[in-house]
Design a protein around this motif. Structure first.
Motif, PDB file in Angstrom:
ATOM      1  N   LEU A 100       0.723  -1.278   0.042  1.00 24.30           N
ATOM      2  CA  LEU A 100       0.031  -0.214  -0.082  1.00 24.30           C
ATOM      3  C   LEU A 100       0.842   1.304  -0.037  1.00 24.30           C
ATOM      4  O   LEU A 100       0.453   2.387  -0.335  1.00 24.30           O
ATOM      5  CB  LEU A 100      -0.961   0.101   1.225  1.00 24.30           C
ATOM      6  N   PRO A 102       3.229   2.445  -1.975  1.00 25.42           N
ATOM      7  CA  PRO A 102       3.133   3.678  -3.010  1.00 25.42           C
ATOM      8  C   PRO A 102       1.945   4.200  -3.438  1.00 25.42           C
ATOM      9  O   PRO A 102       1.713   5.329  -3.903  1.00 25.42           O
ATOM     10  CB  PRO A 102       3.913   2.584  -4.254  1.00 25.42           C
ATOM     11  N   VAL A 103       0.821   3.332  -3.140  1.00 25.99           N
ATOM     12  CA  VAL A 103      -0.453   4.078  -3.224  1.00 25.99           C
ATOM     13  C   VAL A 103      -0.503   5.149  -2.396  1.00 25.99           C
ATOM     14  O   VAL A 103      -1.216   6.392  -2.650  1.00 25.99           O
ATOM     15  CB  VAL A 103      -1.581   3.124  -2.916  1.00 25.99           C
ATOM     16  N   ILE A 104      -0.206   5.006  -0.938  1.00 25.43           N
ATOM     17  CA  ILE A 104      -0.681   5.891   0.093  1.00 25.43           C
ATOM     18  C   ILE A 104       0.340   7.221  -0.219  1.00 25.43           C
ATOM     19  O   ILE A 104       0.132   8.493  -0.286  1.00 25.43           O
ATOM     20  CB  ILE A 104      -0.406   5.487   1.389  1.00 25.43           C
ATOM     21  N   GLU A 106       1.057   8.382  -3.143  1.00 19.59           N
ATOM     22  CA  GLU A 106       0.593   9.288  -4.351  1.00 19.59           C
ATOM     23  C   GLU A 106      -0.723  10.244  -3.450  1.00 19.59           C
ATOM     24  O   GLU A 106      -0.794  11.236  -3.790  1.00 19.59           O
ATOM     25  CB  GLU A 106      -0.120   8.295  -5.322  1.00 19.59           C
ATOM     26  N   MET A 107      -1.323   9.310  -2.879  1.00 19.09           N
ATOM     27  CA  MET A 107      -2.641   9.970  -2.037  1.00 19.09           C
ATOM     28  C   MET A 107      -2.168  11.272  -1.206  1.00 19.09           C
ATOM     29  O   MET A 107      -2.676  12.156  -1.310  1.00 19.09           O
ATOM     30  CB  MET A 107      -3.191   8.925  -0.852  1.00 19.09           C
ATOM     31  N   VAL A 108      -0.952  10.972  -0.421  1.00 24.75           N
ATOM     32  CA  VAL A 108      -0.555  11.931   0.373  1.00 24.75           C
ATOM     33  C   VAL A 108      -0.119  13.269  -0.419  1.00 24.75           C
ATOM     34  O   VAL A 108      -0.314  14.195  -0.299  1.00 24.75           O
ATOM     35  CB  VAL A 108       0.662  11.504   1.276  1.00 24.75           C
ATOM     36  N   TRP A 110      -1.162  14.090  -3.274  1.00 23.13           N
ATOM     37  CA  TRP A 110      -2.221  14.898  -3.758  1.00 23.13           C
ATOM     38  C   TRP A 110      -2.784  15.872  -2.739  1.00 23.13           C
ATOM     39  O   TRP A 110      -3.055  16.935  -2.950  1.00 23.13           O
ATOM     40  CB  TRP A 110      -3.361  13.974  -4.391  1.00 23.13           C
ATOM     41  N   SER A 111      -2.720  15.260  -1.433  1.00 22.11           N
ATOM     42  CA  SER A 111      -3.320  15.905  -0.450  1.00 22.11           C
ATOM     43  C   SER A 111      -2.649  17.025  -0.051  1.00 22.11           C
ATOM     44  O   SER A 111      -3.203  18.248   0.182  1.00 22.11           O
ATOM     45  CB  SER A 111      -3.498  14.937   0.673  1.00 22.11           C
ATOM     46  N   LYS A 113      -0.696  18.820  -1.872  1.00 24.30           N
ATOM     47  CA  LYS A 113      -0.667  19.802  -2.748  1.00 24.30           C
ATOM     48  C   LYS A 113      -2.135  20.668  -2.537  1.00 24.30           C
ATOM     49  O   LYS A 113      -2.021  21.850  -3.027  1.00 24.30           O
ATOM     50  CB  LYS A 113      -0.693  19.130  -4.411  1.00 24.30           C
TER      51      LYS A 113
END
Lengths: 117, 117
Positions: A100, A102-104, A106-108, A110-111, A113
């Motif tokens: 998880l 790499p997924v997280i 990317e999520m972080v 975006w957030s 930003k």
DNA sequence: ACAAGTACTTACCTAAAAGTATGTATCATG
DNA sequence: CATGATACATACTTTTAGGTAAGTACTTGT
């Protein structure tokens, strides 16, 4: 007396979306209120139940246990209980749990930003 | 008569987690039942309300509108209403909406790997 | 005998998310 | 003058996620 059939529709839609939409699939696995925080704690290694509780003070014991059970049932974390007394239980990420990251990340990204608190 | 203060705690925790946890932040923006499906439709370009409805048959009009309003309020989609009759309304992704693509790609990758339906 | 320590468990409750059913506005067309 | 077409709006209802409060099991130490 309106003949409500919401229950079946609600559950049908939930199942429909979960099976057909990969985003919803993963959100169901790690998107609840306390799951990301638990996963985050376990990124830095195996933790005992009490350590998790201390690291996330706002969570109640009921919700923490529930969260851990669900993560375990979904194969995201491992539970290792030592047969001693008082009990000693260790939680750690499985392979899919570690995956998880790499997924997280990317999520972080975006957030950070777009969250202009 | 138990003196319940759950409401405040629930909202407090929600706010706490949303502001402190970037994963929860983004999940709140795009993790509801119908949001990912709408976003996915808009990845392939501007769509009218009716087109979205047709592309996602299971969603009710109420939920679709509600989803679109929230996405718009969160700055993820744009709403462009033409002053004609019958109405003509076009929805499209904003910059932050388009920026969800790498995030969603990672989410989909994980789900395809670990969803063994 | 009983308190301490650890990891739960359970019965009950509330608020939020999702769904149902129905109604609205506007104008062109038959 | 009623119907069609489009994009909503609203009052009400159920399910579910999350929270409260309290209790359990087992053994060591006092």
């Amino acid at each position: 007396m309106a003949n409500f059939k919401e229950n079946s529709t609600n559950q049908f839609n939930k199942r429909l979306v979960t099976t057909k939409c990969p985003v919803t699939f993963i959100v169901n696995k790690m998107g609840n209120r306390w799951k990301p925080l638990v996963i985050r704690e376990l990124f830095s290694g195996t933790k005992r139940y009490g350590e998790l509780k201390k690291a996330i003070p706002a969570v109640t014991e009921k919700m923490l246990i529930q969260t851990l059970k669900e993560l375990e049932a979904d194969g995201i974390i491992n539970r290792k209980a030592m047969p001693v007394v008082p009990p000693h239980v260790e939680y750690s990420l499985t392979v899919s749990g570690k995956d998880l990251e790499p997924v997280i990340n990317e999520m972080v990204k975006w957030s950070l930003k777009y969250n202009t608190h």
